[in-house]
Design a protein around this motif. Structure first.
Motif, PDB file in Angstrom:
ATOM      1  N   ARG A  99      58.549   7.017  23.890  1.00 20.00           N
ATOM      2  CA  ARG A  99      60.139   7.970  23.274  1.00 20.00           C
ATOM      3  C   ARG A  99      61.346   6.743  24.612  1.00 20.00           C
ATOM      4  N   GLY A 100      61.933   7.127  24.145  1.00 23.06           N
ATOM      5  CA  GLY A 100      63.685   7.083  25.290  1.00 23.06           C
ATOM      6  C   GLY A 100      63.789   5.719  24.182  1.00 23.06           C
ATOM      7  N   LEU A 101      63.139   4.537  24.038  1.00 24.74           N
ATOM      8  CA  LEU A 101      63.553   3.426  23.839  1.00 24.74           C
ATOM      9  C   LEU A 101      64.755   3.187  23.353  1.00 24.74           C
ATOM     10  N   LEU A 102      65.067   3.903  22.087  1.00 25.77           N
ATOM     11  CA  LEU A 102      65.547   3.927  21.406  1.00 25.77           C
ATOM     12  C   LEU A 102      67.271   4.416  21.705  1.00 25.77           C
ATOM     13  N   LEU A 253      73.682   7.567  27.758  1.00 25.90           N
ATOM     14  CA  LEU A 253      72.030   7.136  27.112  1.00 25.90           C
ATOM     15  C   LEU A 253      70.899   6.284  28.184  1.00 25.90           C
ATOM     16  N   THR A 254      71.735   5.388  28.371  1.00 25.26           N
ATOM     17  CA  THR A 254      71.016   4.690  29.440  1.00 25.26           C
ATOM     18  C   THR A 254      69.404   4.920  30.290  1.00 25.26           C
ATOM     19  N   ILE A 255      70.606   5.709  30.932  1.00 27.48           N
ATOM     20  CA  ILE A 255      69.455   6.800  32.180  1.00 27.48           C
ATOM     21  C   ILE A 255      68.796   7.536  31.576  1.00 27.48           C
ATOM     22  N   VAL A 256      68.804   8.483  30.798  1.00 18.42           N
ATOM     23  CA  VAL A 256      68.011   9.084  29.988  1.00 18.42           C
ATOM     24  C   VAL A 256      66.575   8.393  29.346  1.00 18.42           C
ATOM     25  N   GLY A 257      67.070   7.519  28.374  1.00 17.40           N
ATOM     26  CA  GLY A 257      66.565   6.432  28.035  1.00 17.40           C
ATOM     27  C   GLY A 257      65.015   6.356  29.224  1.00 17.40           C
ATOM     28  N   ILE A 258      65.574   6.051  29.662  1.00 18.20           N
ATOM     29  CA  ILE A 258      64.457   4.834  31.175  1.00 18.20           C
ATOM     30  C   ILE A 258      63.791   6.530  31.938  1.00 18.20           C
ATOM     31  N   VAL A 259      64.913   7.254  31.988  1.00 21.20           N
ATOM     32  CA  VAL A 259      63.348   8.392  31.676  1.00 21.20           C
ATOM     33  C   VAL A 259      62.279   8.977  30.964  1.00 21.20           C
ATOM     34  N   LEU A 260      63.129   9.330  29.867  1.00 19.43           N
ATOM     35  CA  LEU A 260      61.632   8.907  29.034  1.00 19.43           C
ATOM     36  C   LEU A 260      61.017   8.655  29.010  1.00 19.43           C
ATOM     37  N   LEU A 261      60.892   6.931  28.991  1.00 24.30           N
ATOM     38  CA  LEU A 261      60.645   5.696  28.533  1.00 24.30           C
ATOM     39  C   LEU A 261      59.245   6.211  29.956  1.00 24.30           C
ATOM     40  N   ARG A 263      58.409   8.485  31.265  1.00 30.92           N
ATOM     41  CA  ARG A 263      57.577   8.944  31.115  1.00 30.92           C
ATOM     42  C   ARG A 263      56.326   8.863  30.745  1.00 30.92           C
ATOM     43  N   SER A 264      56.921   8.526  29.174  1.00 28.43           N
ATOM     44  CA  SER A 264      56.003   8.551  28.289  1.00 28.43           C
ATOM     45  C   SER A 264      54.856   7.465  28.493  1.00 28.43           C
ATOM     46  N   ARG A 265      55.187   7.143  29.076  1.00 27.48           N
ATOM     47  CA  ARG A 265      53.821   5.980  30.140  1.00 27.48           C
ATOM     48  C   ARG A 265      52.851   6.680  30.785  1.00 27.48           C
ATOM     49  N   ARG A 266      53.325   7.391  31.248  1.00 26.92           N
ATOM     50  CA  ARG A 266      52.215   8.660  32.274  1.00 26.92           C
ATOM     51  C   ARG A 266      51.163   9.339  31.111  1.00 26.92           C
ATOM     52  N   PRO A 267      49.469   8.885  31.534  1.00 30.03           N
ATOM     53  CA  PRO A 267      48.969   9.520  31.004  1.00 30.03           C
ATOM     54  C   PRO A 267      48.960  10.677  30.900  1.00 30.03           C
TER      55      PRO A 267
END
Length: 267
Positions: A99-102, A253-261, A263-267
């Motif tokens: 998530r967060g890539l778009l 949007l860049t900050i939100v995308g980085i945060v979501l990306l 978080r999505s990498r965490r197990p």
């Protein structure tokens, strides 16, 4: 019950489990399990699929015998099985969705492409009307003063030769008082024909009028225009505003995308 028969039947002999039976069977005794009427061998012999009772175990471990082979010659259901384990019907863990890539991509495009393009485009659009006149040079007024017919919401830019810029002063008046607004300005300009001028004032006209330009300290004042105020001011304002808004949205949007990306990498 007939005469001569015993009222109680004779008990059956216990099975011998592979041992030799008595030499002389008792009268009226039922045949043993090892008798030929039950097969060619005694109880527990090969007719039942296993070794005789008391016989040593199979020296070959893991060999299949008759007791673990079902009828029909099929595969054993009790013996050890080899080969891969059957596939489980339970689904494996679902892969993590990145998530967060778009939002990150959109934010970077707004921040690095749309914002600067809108700002630069607005400035270029604003001064685009000056491009042709800047290549040919300003219109020179013969003498120290001159008159120019200007329509409502248009403007003039007044120049003097750079060699006269130190002591030159210029002013502008309309045919009616209050319809002309004068803004002092100082900047050096080199036009396409090689002439160098110093900008002195900008003249904005609110109504149709005749503007009288007067200069002291020079005999060759010049001007560019008239130009539409809306055509020059609107792009100059709208372009940077759009660029600023696009840049702010892109940054968020860049900050939100980085945060979501992350978080999505965490197990």
């Amino acid at each position: 019950m007939s005469d001569g028969e015993s009222p109680t039947p004779a008990p059956r002999r216990r099975p011998s489990y592979g041992l030799p039976g008595p030499t002389s069977p008792a009268p009226d005794a039922a045949p043993s399990f090892g008798d030929s009427s039950y097969g060619d061998s005694s109880y527990g012999a090969s007719s039942y699929g296993g070794p005789p009772y008391g016989a040593p175990s199979d020296p070959v471990p893991g060999a299949h015998h008759g007791y673990d082979a079902p009828a029909g010659g099929g595969a054993t259901s009790y013996g050890p099985q080899t080969g891969p384990l059957p596939a489980s019907g339970a689904p494996g863990p679902a892969p993590h969705r990145r998530r967060g890539l778009l939002p990150l991509i959109i934010g970077l495009v707004l921040l690095l492409v749309i914002g600067p393009t809108a700002t630069i485009g607005g400035i270029v659009w604003s001064v685009g009307s000056l491009t042709g006149d800047a290549a040919s040079g300003p219109t020179v007024i013969d003498g120290a003063s001159g008159e120019v017919d200007v329509s409502a919401n248009e403007m003039l830019i007044v120049y003097v030769p750079q060699e006269d810029a130190a002591g030159a002063e210029c002013s502008a008046e309309g045919s009616e008082p209050g319809v002309v607004s004068v803004v002092p300005s100082t900047s050096s300009v080199t036009f396409g024909d090689g002439s160098r001028y110093e900008q002195k004032i900008g003249v904005a006209v609110l109504e149709d009028t005749t503007v009288t330009i007067s200069c002291t300290g020079t005999d060759a004042p010049a001007y560019l225009g008239p130009y539409s105020l809306l055509g020059m001011a609107a792009p100059l304002l709208i372009g940077p505003i759009i660029g600023l808004v696009a840049g702010l949205i892109g940054l968020v949007l860049t900050i939100v995308g980085i945060v979501l990306l992350v978080r999505s990498r965490r197990p």
